[in-house]
Design a protein around this motif. Structure first.
Motif, mmCIF file in Angstrom:
data_model
loop_
_atom_site.group_PDB
_atom_site.id
_atom_site.type_symbol
_atom_site.label_atom_id
_atom_site.label_comp_id
_atom_site.label_asym_id
_atom_site.label_seq_id
_atom_site.Cartn_x
_atom_site.Cartn_y
_atom_site.Cartn_z
ATOM 1 N N MET A 51 0.827 -1.215 0.000
ATOM 2 C CA MET A 51 0.000 0.000 0.000
ATOM 3 C C MET A 51 0.860 1.263 0.000
ATOM 4 O O MET A 51 0.542 2.261 -0.659
ATOM 5 C CB MET A 51 -0.917 -0.018 1.224
ATOM 6 C CG MET A 51 -1.855 1.172 1.328
ATOM 7 S SD MET A 51 -2.858 1.077 2.841
ATOM 8 C CE MET A 51 -3.778 2.610 2.721
ATOM 9 N N LYS A 52 1.956 1.195 0.733
ATOM 10 C CA LYS A 52 2.834 2.357 0.909
ATOM 11 C C LYS A 52 3.363 2.887 -0.423
ATOM 12 O O LYS A 52 3.654 4.085 -0.567
ATOM 13 C CB LYS A 52 3.986 1.970 1.835
ATOM 14 C CG LYS A 52 4.797 3.133 2.381
ATOM 15 C CD LYS A 52 5.820 2.614 3.382
ATOM 16 C CE LYS A 52 6.656 3.746 3.960
ATOM 17 N NZ LYS A 52 7.649 3.235 4.944
ATOM 18 N N LYS A 53 3.455 2.016 -1.402
ATOM 19 C CA LYS A 53 3.934 2.427 -2.729
ATOM 20 C C LYS A 53 3.013 3.457 -3.377
ATOM 21 O O LYS A 53 3.419 4.187 -4.286
ATOM 22 C CB LYS A 53 4.050 1.199 -3.640
ATOM 23 C CG LYS A 53 5.044 0.154 -3.169
ATOM 24 C CD LYS A 53 4.969 -1.099 -4.029
ATOM 25 C CE LYS A 53 5.898 -2.197 -3.509
ATOM 26 N NZ LYS A 53 5.766 -3.455 -4.297
ATOM 27 N N HIS A 54 1.778 3.501 -2.917
ATOM 28 C CA HIS A 54 0.772 4.379 -3.512
ATOM 29 C C HIS A 54 0.393 5.550 -2.601
ATOM 30 O O HIS A 54 -0.530 6.298 -2.919
ATOM 31 C CB HIS A 54 -0.484 3.570 -3.854
ATOM 32 C CG HIS A 54 -0.208 2.338 -4.655
ATOM 33 N ND1 HIS A 54 0.024 2.372 -6.011
ATOM 34 C CD2 HIS A 54 -0.088 1.024 -4.275
ATOM 35 C CE1 HIS A 54 0.258 1.140 -6.449
ATOM 36 N NE2 HIS A 54 0.190 0.304 -5.419
ATOM 37 N N VAL A 55 1.082 5.679 -1.461
ATOM 38 C CA VAL A 55 0.764 6.730 -0.482
ATOM 39 C C VAL A 55 1.650 7.946 -0.737
ATOM 40 O O VAL A 55 2.873 7.812 -0.815
ATOM 41 C CB VAL A 55 0.984 6.219 0.962
ATOM 42 C CG1 VAL A 55 0.804 7.345 1.968
ATOM 43 C CG2 VAL A 55 0.020 5.070 1.274
ATOM 44 N N PRO A 56 1.066 9.152 -0.848
ATOM 45 C CA PRO A 56 1.885 10.365 -0.993
ATOM 46 C C PRO A 56 2.807 10.534 0.219
ATOM 47 O O PRO A 56 2.411 10.240 1.357
ATOM 48 C CB PRO A 56 0.844 11.490 -1.054
ATOM 49 C CG PRO A 56 -0.428 10.822 -1.470
ATOM 50 C CD PRO A 56 -0.374 9.441 -0.883
ATOM 51 N N MET A 57 4.026 11.012 -0.028
ATOM 52 C CA MET A 57 5.013 11.175 1.036
ATOM 53 C C MET A 57 5.366 12.653 1.208
ATOM 54 O O MET A 57 5.281 13.443 0.259
ATOM 55 C CB MET A 57 6.279 10.378 0.720
ATOM 56 C CG MET A 57 6.036 8.900 0.442
ATOM 57 S SD MET A 57 5.412 7.967 1.866
ATOM 58 C CE MET A 57 6.940 7.769 2.806
ATOM 59 N N GLU A 58 5.779 12.995 2.412
ATOM 60 C CA GLU A 58 6.206 14.357 2.728
ATOM 61 C C GLU A 58 7.349 14.275 3.730
ATOM 62 O O GLU A 58 7.186 13.711 4.819
ATOM 63 C CB GLU A 58 5.034 15.159 3.312
ATOM 64 C CG GLU A 58 5.332 16.623 3.530
ATOM 65 C CD GLU A 58 4.093 17.374 3.996
ATOM 66 O OE1 GLU A 58 3.546 18.169 3.209
ATOM 67 O OE2 GLU A 58 3.670 17.152 5.153
ATOM 68 N N ASN A 59 8.503 14.795 3.349
ATOM 69 C CA ASN A 59 9.704 14.727 4.193
ATOM 70 C C ASN A 59 10.025 13.288 4.595
ATOM 71 O O ASN A 59 10.414 13.019 5.740
ATOM 72 C CB ASN A 59 9.529 15.595 5.459
ATOM 73 C CG ASN A 59 9.325 17.057 5.120
ATOM 74 O OD1 ASN A 59 9.930 17.580 4.186
ATOM 75 N ND2 ASN A 59 8.449 17.720 5.869
ATOM 76 N N GLY A 60 9.826 12.375 3.664
ATOM 77 C CA GLY A 60 10.180 10.987 3.904
ATOM 78 C C GLY A 60 9.176 10.199 4.705
ATOM 79 O O GLY A 60 9.394 9.020 5.001
ATOM 80 N N LYS A 61 8.036 10.828 5.063
ATOM 81 C CA LYS A 61 7.011 10.128 5.845
ATOM 82 C C LYS A 61 5.668 10.192 5.123
ATOM 83 O O LYS A 61 5.419 11.131 4.349
ATOM 84 C CB LYS A 61 6.882 10.753 7.240
ATOM 85 C CG LYS A 61 8.087 10.510 8.140
ATOM 86 C CD LYS A 61 7.827 11.019 9.549
ATOM 87 C CE LYS A 61 8.980 10.679 10.485
ATOM 88 N NZ LYS A 61 8.725 11.131 11.872
#
Length: 462
Positions: A139-149
């Motif tokens: 799922m994480k592959k499709h989650v937007p990231m911000e500052n590495g989180k």
């Protein structure tokens, strides 16, 4: 139970052995205030499930608030929500910590048919949705990231391609929730549907109560304390549950809580204190006094910016209450929430017990649950807006709450501004603080139901 017995016996012997004037000097605070009636029943057994939101019951007991009302209470953990409800209905329990949907579901006859009522809402928020490590990695592959989180709130849109992979491989995608009429079921369904995932429909008129018709993800019941172990065994791929069982997955390193219910619906109503209608009618003074004690406990839990939460965590960690490690309970109850291991964020309102009029039994809170029952087919046919309000008024009893609150104000234990205005009609203001941005107005339930892209419309039938 020894402490309980000693305190109760000592109090009764003291009052019995003293004259009226002396008794007023030494008796609990509430007995110093002239009261219209004595409790119809003073020895009570109350049930709960091992979750942190049972806290008002534990605090009312530990701080002596029940005894201040002349009530001598035994608190007893129950095996699961069905057993708890059944024991309230049969009278084996005088009342209990309940899922907000249970009194409503029983009253309309979904599952067990019985008249169950509430005059006290126990909390806001307090739940989360946890997924297994394997699911989260995909799922994480499709989650937007911000500052590495991960950027929060995490939407179910990112889970949809993972479920499609399971389908392509011929594998079911299984998720656990605690009960068919639980907040957890409706929140999980809400989150999934907002991301384009159909969680399935119920069709009780056709004998289908599994809730999996046309489902992309299969939801089934698992008792809260068993959630982590069931996911670790691979039986379910994730779950929706109250604390401390999301944080337990983090501590055990077996899963990741991806979202809290605060992010799905900000300040949503969660549990209630429920009793049978027959019990409420037979014990009006006792009922009012229980509500008084629970209001005081809720006030204590939220007092001074949650200053008492560390003490509450120690109490709840004891085996007779929640029985989880204090560090696990504190991880969410003291104003923070840990998502992915090491990713701890400030969530000061994750558990709310009194702020925002959390304890008041609003009709609009009841109506929201009924809209979700209709949306997913638990209510199988169209109902006019008036029906939703009529059911809410059968189940939610604000007049008892108001009476309890008025006595607390008169006794100097609360302030009138702590409670909703006298002219309040039972409806919170319309809100769009949902993960999908849709607006809920409790006065217009059918209009609300018709906004959803996934779910039955107000007049549709399976």
């Amino acid at each position: 139970m020894r402490t309980f017995t000693v305190r109760r016996s000592l109090l009764k012997k003291t009052l019995a052995g003293l004259g009226c004037a002396a008794a007023l000097l030494f008796s609990p605070l509430s007995l110093q205030v002239a009261q219209a009636a004595e409790p119809e029943k003073d020895e009570l057994k109350l049930g709960f499930i091992k979750l942190t939101d049972m806290a008002p019951l534990a605090i009312a007991y530990e701080k002596g608030y029940f005894e201040d009302e002349g009530l001598y209470v035994t608190l007893e953990a129950q095996a699961n929500w069905k057993v708890l409800l059944d024991r309230v209905i049969t009278g084996e329990l005088d009342g209990a910590h309940m899922l907000a949907g249970q009194p409503l579901g029983a009253t309309i006859g979904f599952g067990t048919q019985a008249e169950v009522v509430t005059a006290f809402s126990m909390d806001l928020n307090g739940n989360g949705i946890t997924l297994s490590n394997a699911v989260w990695e995909e799922m994480k592959k499709h989650v937007p990231m911000e500052n590495g989180k991960p950027l929060h709130p995490i939407k179910a849109d990112a889970l949809k391609p993972v479920i499609e992979q399971y389908k392509a491989q011929g594998k079911p995608f299984n998720l656990g929730m605690v009960f068919p009429v639980s907040t957890h079921n409706y929140e999980l369904r809400y989150w999934l549907a907002a991301g384009g995932i159909n969680p399935g429909y119920y069709a009780p008129a056709k004998g289908d109560i599994a809730g999996t018709i046309n489902a992309d993800a299969l939801l089934s019941v698992t008792p809260p304390p068993q959630m982590p172990a069931t996911m670790e065994a691979g039986t379910i791929n994730g779950y929706s549950v109250g604390e401390p069982w999301n944080q337990q997955a983090v501590f055990k390193g077996i899963g990741v809580p991806v979202i809290t219910d605060y992010e799905i619906w900000k300040n949503n109503p969660e549990k209630v204190f429920g009793v049978s209608k027959a019990w409420a009618e037979a014990n009006p003074e006792t009922h009012k006094r229980l509500v008084k004690a629970l209001i005081r406990a809720a006030m204590w839990l939220d007092a001074d910016g949650n200053a008492n939460r560390a003490e509450a965590v120690k109490i709840l960690s004891r085996p007779e209450y929640v029985g989880a490690d204090a560090k696990v309970i504190a991880n969410s109850m003291t104003g923070t929430f840990e998502y992915e291991k090491g990713d701890t964020r400030e969530v000061p309102d994750f558990n709310v017990f009194f702020r925002y009029h959390a304890t008041y039994p609003y009709y609009s809170d009841a109506i929201w649950y009924l809209t979700q029952m209709r949306r997913w087919g638990q209510i199988g046919e169209a109902k006019p807006d008036s029906w939703y309000l009529d059911v809410a008024k059968q189940v939610y009893l604000p007049e008892i709450y108001r009476s309890a609150a008025a006595e607390l104000v008169e006794e100097g234990l609360a302030k009138s501004e702590d409670f909703p205005d006298a002219g309040e009609e039972g409806f919170r203001a319309p809100t769009n603080e949902f993960i999908d941005g849709l607006t809920y107005d409790g006065r217009k339930p059918n209009e609300y139901i018709n906004q959803f892209k996934i779910g039955l419309k107000a007049d549709s039938v399976l």
